[in-house]
Design an enzyme around this catalytic site. Structure first.
Site: not given
Ligand code: ACO
Length: 356
Positions: A243, A298
Site C-alpha cells: 500500500h 483487496e
Molecule cells: N508484490 C510484490 N512487490 C511489491 C508489491 C506487491 N504487492 N507491492 C510493492 N512491491 C514492491 C514494489 O515493486 C517496489 O519494488 P522495487 O523497489 O523493486 O520497484 C517496492 O515493493 C516498494 O513499493 P512501494 O513504493 O511500497 O509501492 P507503491 O506505493 O508504489 O505501490 C501498490 C502501492 C500499487 C498498492 C503496490 O503495493 C501494488 O502494486 N500492490 C499490488 C496491487 C494491489 O493490491 N492493489 C490494491 C491496493 S489497495 C487499493 O488501492 C484499494
C-alpha cells in the site's frame, strides 16, 4: 519533482484520515471499527455528505430517497451497451445519468452504481435485469437485483459492512481524480466517472479479481512459497498486498475478515487464504526488508465478494458502489474551495533552436 506525489498534500479534508504508520482509518471522526457493523451504508452516506448539501434530509429520509433513485436509474438500464466488461458497462451506464451539482445528482449516481452493476452482471449471463425494490436496504436490494432472489439477512449485512468499510479513504488515486474533475466545476457525475476510471486499474481497485486468480493458481498451501517467489522473480506484484500509505496491515482487511465470519460455511476457504497470506507476507518481508509490505483491503474483499456469489469480473464495480459515497463528498468539498487543481510539469523535451 515527485512522480507519485507521495510527499504532496493537495487537499484539506474533513472526510477521512488514513494513518499509515499505525494502521488506523478515521471516517468523519469515527474509527473504522466503530463504523463497520454499527452504521448502515445509508447512515454512512449521510455522515459523509453532511455539510455538503443544504437540503440533506435525515438518514431515514435519505435512505428512502436512495431507494427511489434506484427505481429512477433503472429506467436507463435498457440503454446499456453490449459487449463490454462489467466495469466498462458500469461506466457507460453512469454516463447515461447526466450531470449536476445537487443532492438529486448525488443520489442518482449512488443509486446508479448499484443498479447498473447488478444489470451488468445479469447481462453478461444473458439474463434480464431485475427492477429495484425501493423499500429494501441498498446492499440487500443490490444482492436481490443481482441474483433475482432475496439475500439472507447475514448476506445483506455483510455486503453493507463491505460498502461502509470502503466508503472513503483519504486522497487515494480515484478520489484525487474525482477532486481534480470537481475542481473544474464539471459536476458530480463527471467527478464520479473520473473516480471510477481511476479505480479500474489493478494497482487500485482492480486487484481483488486477480487475488482469487492467484489463490486458484497456487491451489494448495504447499505450493505457495515457490509460486510467490517465482511470481516476484518475474517482476509481478502480489495482488492484495502492499500500500502507498500503510506501513502496517490495512485496517480494512480485518474489518472485512470480521464480515466473513458471518459465513461459517466458508471457514475452510478463509483458512486456506490465511495460509497463503502468511506465506506472501513472509516472502515480501524477505525480499523487501526495508519496506513493510502487508495485506491490503483487496485480499479479504476478494474472499467476501466471492462468498456473496459476486462474479470476479464485477469486484471492481462493487468497490465503486461503496466508494461513490466518498467521491461525491470529496467532489463537493473540492468544489467548495473554488480552487482549480492545476500542478506544473518539468519540461525535459528538446528546446527550440535559437537562431545564431
Ligand atoms: N508484490 C510484490 N512487490 C511489491 C508489491 C506487491 N504487492 N507491492 C510493492 N512491491 C514492491 C514494489 O515493486 C517496489 O519494488 P522495487 O523497489 O523493486 O520497484 C517496492 O515493493 C516498494 O513499493 P512501494 O513504493 O511500497 O509501492 P507503491 O506505493 O508504489 O505501490 C501498490 C502501492 C500499487 C498498492 C503496490 O503495493 C501494488 O502494486 N500492490 C499490488 C496491487 C494491489 O493490491 N492493489 C490494491 C491496493 S489497495 C487499493 O488501492 C484499494
Amino acid at each position: 519533482m515527485d512522480a507519485g506525489l507521495e510527499q504532496v498534500v493537495a487537499a484539506e479534508t474533513v472526510l477521512s484520515d488514513v494513518d499509515g504508520e499505525n494502521g488506523r482509518l478515521v471516517i468523519r471522526g469515527h474509527e473504522l471499527s466503530a463504523l463497520a457493523g454499527h452504521f448502515s451504508f445509508e447512515e454512512v452516506i449521510h455522515l459523509l455528505w453532511q455539510g455538503f448539501f443544504a437540503d440533506l434530509p435525515p438518514p431515514d429520509v435519505l435512505k428512502a430517497m436512495l431507494g427511489e433513485a434506484r427505481l429512477a436509474a433503472s429506467a436507463r438500464v435498457k440503454d446499456l451497451p453490449s459487449g463490454l466488461s462489467a466495469i466498462e458497462t458500469l461506466r457507460a451506464g453512469l454516463s447515461l445519468l447526466g450531470d449536476g451539482d445537487d443532492l438529486n445528482t448525488a443520489l442518482r449516481f449512488t443509486a446508479g452504481a448499484a443498479v447498473m452493476t447488478a444489470a451488468a452482471i445479469r447481462k453478461a449471463d444473458g439474463k434480464m435485469p431485475i427492477a429495484p425494490d425501493a423499500a429494501l436496504s441498498h446492499a440487500g436490494d443490490f444482492l436481490r437485483m443481482m441474483r433475482g432472489a432475496p439475500p439472507s439477512p447475514a448476506e445483506a449485512a455483510s455486503l453493507d459492512r463491505y460498502l461502509v468499510t470502503i466508503s472513503d479513504h483519504g486522497l487515494n488515486a480515484s478520489t484525487f481524480a474525482a477532486r481534480v474533475v470537481a475542481s473544474t466545476a464539471a459536476g458530480i457525475g463527471s467527478a464520479v466517472i473520473a473516480g471510477l476510471s481511476a479505480l479500474k486499474g489493478p494497482l487500485h481497485g482492480g486487484a481483488p479479481g486477480p487475488v482469487l486468480d492467484m489463490l486458484d493458481a497456487i491451489g494448495t498451501p504447499d505450493a505457495a512459497e515457490s509460486f510467490i517467489d517465482a511470481a516476484m522473480a518475474r517482476g509481478e506484484r502480489l495482488m492484495g498486498f502492499g500500500h502507498r500509505i500503510y506501513r502496517v496491515r490495512d485496517p480494512r482487511a480485518d474489518a472485512l475478515k470480521a464480515a466473513l465470519r458471518l459465513f461459517p460455511q466458508n471457514a475452510g476457504r478463509v483458512a486456506f487464504a490465511e495460509e497463503i497470506e502468511r506465506t506472501a507476507i513472509a516472502r515480501l518481508r524477505m525480499k523487501y526488508p526495508a519496506r513493510a509490505l502487508d495485506t491490503n483491503v483487496e485480499f479479504y474483499t476478494a474472499l467476501l465478494l466471492e462468498a456473496l456469489g459476486v462474479p470476479r469480473v464485477a469486484f471492481t464495480p462493487l468497490f465503486a458502489m461503496g466508494r461513490v459515497a466518498g467521491w461525491i463528498a470529496h467532489a463537493r468539498e473540492q468544489a467548495a474551495t473554488k480552487r482549480l487543481i492545476r500542478p506544473r510539469s518539468l519540461y525535459v523535451g528538446p528546446r527550440p533552436r535559437v537562431a545564431a
